[in-house]
Design a protein around this motif. Structure first.
Motif, short mmCIF file in Angstrom:
data_model
loop_
_atom_site.label_atom_id
_atom_site.label_comp_id
_atom_site.label_asym_id
_atom_site.label_seq_id
_atom_site.Cartn_x
_atom_site.Cartn_y
_atom_site.Cartn_z
N PHE A 318 0.82 -1.24 0.02
CA PHE A 318 -0.10 0.00 -0.04
C PHE A 318 0.97 1.30 0.08
O PHE A 318 0.64 2.32 -0.63
CB PHE A 318 -1.00 -0.01 1.38
N VAL A 319 1.88 1.17 0.88
CA VAL A 319 2.86 2.49 0.93
C VAL A 319 3.66 2.51 -0.11
O VAL A 319 3.85 3.54 -0.85
CB VAL A 319 3.68 2.29 2.26
N GLN A 320 4.07 1.32 -0.78
CA GLN A 320 5.02 1.41 -1.94
C GLN A 320 4.27 1.90 -3.20
O GLN A 320 5.12 2.53 -3.79
CB GLN A 320 5.52 -0.06 -2.14
N ARG A 321 3.10 1.64 -3.23
CA ARG A 321 2.35 2.20 -4.36
C ARG A 321 2.30 3.82 -4.50
O ARG A 321 2.61 4.50 -5.33
CB ARG A 321 0.79 1.48 -4.73
N ALA A 322 2.04 4.30 -3.21
CA ALA A 322 2.01 5.78 -3.15
C ALA A 322 3.44 6.55 -3.40
O ALA A 322 3.56 7.34 -4.13
CB ALA A 322 1.67 6.09 -1.84
N ASP A 323 4.34 5.27 -3.05
CA ASP A 323 5.88 6.14 -3.10
C ASP A 323 6.19 5.91 -4.67
O ASP A 323 6.79 6.98 -5.15
CB ASP A 323 6.81 5.13 -2.27
N GLU A 324 5.83 4.90 -5.25
CA GLU A 324 6.03 4.74 -6.71
C GLU A 324 5.11 5.83 -7.48
O GLU A 324 5.85 6.40 -8.35
CB GLU A 324 5.43 3.44 -7.25
N ALA A 325 4.03 6.19 -7.00
CA ALA A 325 3.26 7.32 -7.89
C ALA A 325 4.11 8.67 -7.40
O ALA A 325 4.03 9.59 -8.34
CB ALA A 325 1.95 7.36 -7.08
N LEU A 326 4.35 8.86 -6.20
CA LEU A 326 5.32 10.04 -6.00
C LEU A 326 6.59 10.24 -7.01
O LEU A 326 6.98 11.25 -7.24
CB LEU A 326 5.79 9.80 -4.42
N TYR A 327 7.18 9.11 -6.97
CA TYR A 327 8.41 9.23 -7.85
C TYR A 327 7.99 9.48 -9.31
O TYR A 327 8.72 10.16 -10.14
CB TYR A 327 9.35 7.88 -7.98
N ARG A 336 3.39 18.39 -8.77
CA ARG A 336 2.23 17.90 -9.13
C ARG A 336 1.72 16.50 -8.26
O ARG A 336 2.69 16.03 -7.54
CB ARG A 336 2.43 17.63 -10.83
N VAL A 337 0.50 16.21 -8.44
CA VAL A 337 -0.08 15.12 -8.09
C VAL A 337 -0.18 13.93 -9.14
O VAL A 337 -0.83 14.08 -9.83
CB VAL A 337 -1.34 15.37 -7.33
N ILE A 338 0.27 12.80 -8.50
CA ILE A 338 0.11 11.68 -9.65
C ILE A 338 -0.55 10.34 -8.47
O ILE A 338 0.03 10.05 -7.56
CB ILE A 338 1.47 11.11 -9.98
N LYS A 339 -1.75 9.86 -9.15
CA LYS A 339 -2.27 8.87 -8.31
C LYS A 339 -1.83 7.46 -8.82
O LYS A 339 -1.43 7.47 -10.31
CB LYS A 339 -3.79 8.95 -8.42
N GLU A 340 -1.93 6.52 -8.31
CA GLU A 340 -1.61 5.23 -8.39
C GLU A 340 -2.09 4.71 -9.86
O GLU A 340 -2.98 5.09 -10.02
CB GLU A 340 -1.82 4.20 -7.63
N ILE A 341 -1.53 3.87 -10.54
CA ILE A 341 -2.11 3.25 -11.87
C ILE A 341 -2.89 2.16 -11.31
O ILE A 341 -2.45 0.88 -10.88
CB ILE A 341 -0.92 2.89 -12.69
N ILE A 342 -4.18 2.09 -11.48
CA ILE A 342 -5.21 1.13 -10.90
C ILE A 342 -5.53 0.29 -12.04
O ILE A 342 -5.91 0.59 -13.21
CB ILE A 342 -6.44 1.79 -10.27
#
Length: 342
Positions: A318-327, A336-342
């Motif tokens: 869960f945390v890693q997906r937010a971290d990947e979206a951050l990068y 900018r804001v990027i949400k995870e790829i669902i």
């Protein structure tokens, strides 16, 4: 603020705690007494809920369960020397209370036996001198037990105050151990605890749970150009804006260095993304400057990743997906804001 128990309340709580522990076969160790004294007094609602949940399941309290309860509610940060010392002091005080109550029970029983013996002997006597002697003994015994009870009352009241002060100090230390000293919001430890708690609630109640992972863009530049005091101020500004933007149920925290994180219960990923953009835009519009000289240090911008909790997944995922979206947000130009790829 915690209020010291009255003598009557302290005695009532102590007797109830002893009765429950005896009924359930729980050893009268100071740590166990701490748990059950607070349980019957209702001083710790979270502890009460945890115990009630165990009772509803099977009602069994093994040594391991008792140990876990004590560590969870009284020694959250066992490695913290202050909490550890306060915990030991609390145990010593409670042990003293147990000893006082035990002595009081023994003294009261002895008094009762003595009066009974005197009454029995008295029934066989009919001369005035002997009656005077018996009355004098009864008066003496009564005065003695009265003085002992007064002393016990004072001792218990003092111990009660010490216990409440210790509990208040423990709570303060607990809060401090979960707070980032610089920004005055939650730290990594607090986030980790809330993550476990909120993920369980989201799973049980089938509600949404989202996460924002934030990083201050070019933070190193603030430190290198203007010094660490300006860098610290940048961190404080971000923390203040983040804290003011979230709801009471949310958990904003400093994750480490220039990274911040925010747990959002009962929040859809669409609303989480919207909140992230609000925070980002509000911060980016503020110019950081020296109030005395008017020197401008530039604008603060954030890159933010957003993820949504998936039932059954690991919390690390869960945390890693937010971290990947951050990068991805940083790779695409930052601010900018990027949400995870669902």
């Amino acid at each position: 603020m915690l209020v010291a128990d009255t003598f009557a309340n302290a005695q009532e709580y102590a007797e109830k705690a002893h009765a429950i522990m005896a009924q359930r076969g729980i050893p009268a160790a100071p740590s166990n007494y701490t748990i059950w004294y607070d349980y019957v007094s209702g001083k710790n609602p979270s502890l009460t809920s945890a115990i009630d949940e165990i009772i509803q399941k099977d009602g069994l309290f093994s040594a391991e369960i008792s140990k876990d309860l004590y560590e969870k509610f009284y020694l959250v940060e066992q490695q913290d020397e202050h909490i550890h010392e306060a915990g030991i002091k609390l145990q010593e005080t409670l042990k003293h209370v147990v000893e006082q109550i035990t002595v009081a029970g023994s003294d009261t029983e002895n008094y009762g036996n003595k009066i009974t013996d005197l009454a029995t002997d008295l029934s066989d006597q009919d001369d005035s001198e002997t009656l005077k002697k018996f009355v004098a003994e009864i008066v003496q015994e009564t005065a003695s037990i009265t003085e002992k009870n007064k002393a016990l009352q004072n001792q218990l009241q003092q111990s009660s105050k010490e216990i409440n002060n210790l509990q208040e100090n423990l709570e303060k230390v607990k809060i401090e151990s979960l707070t980032d000293a610089l920004t005055e919001i939650g730290n990594r430890k607090q986030f980790d605890l809330k993550l476990v708690e909120e993920s369980k609630i989201a799973t049980i109640e089938d509600t949404e749970l989202c996460l924002l992972m934030m990083d201050i863009d070019h933070f190193k530049k603030f430190n290198d150009t203007y010094g660490h005091r300006v860098g610290d101020e940048v961190l404080k500004v971000v923390a203040r804006h983040l804290k003011s933007a979230v709801k009471g149920q949310d958990t904003p925290a400093r994750y480490g260095g220039e990274e911040f994180i925010c747990l959002l219960p009962n929040t859809s990923i669409h609303d989480a993304e919207s909140l992230a953009n609000q925070v980002r835009e509000k911060i980016s519009k503020q110019v950081l400057k020296n109030k005395k000289t008017g020197q401008e240090f530039g604008r603060i911008t954030l890159s933010i990743g957003v993820s949504k909790h998936v039932r059954g997944e690991s919390l690390e995922g869960f945390v890693q997906r937010a971290d990947e979206a951050l990068y991805r947000a940083k790779d695409q130009g930052r601010n900018r804001v990027i949400k995870e790829i669902i």
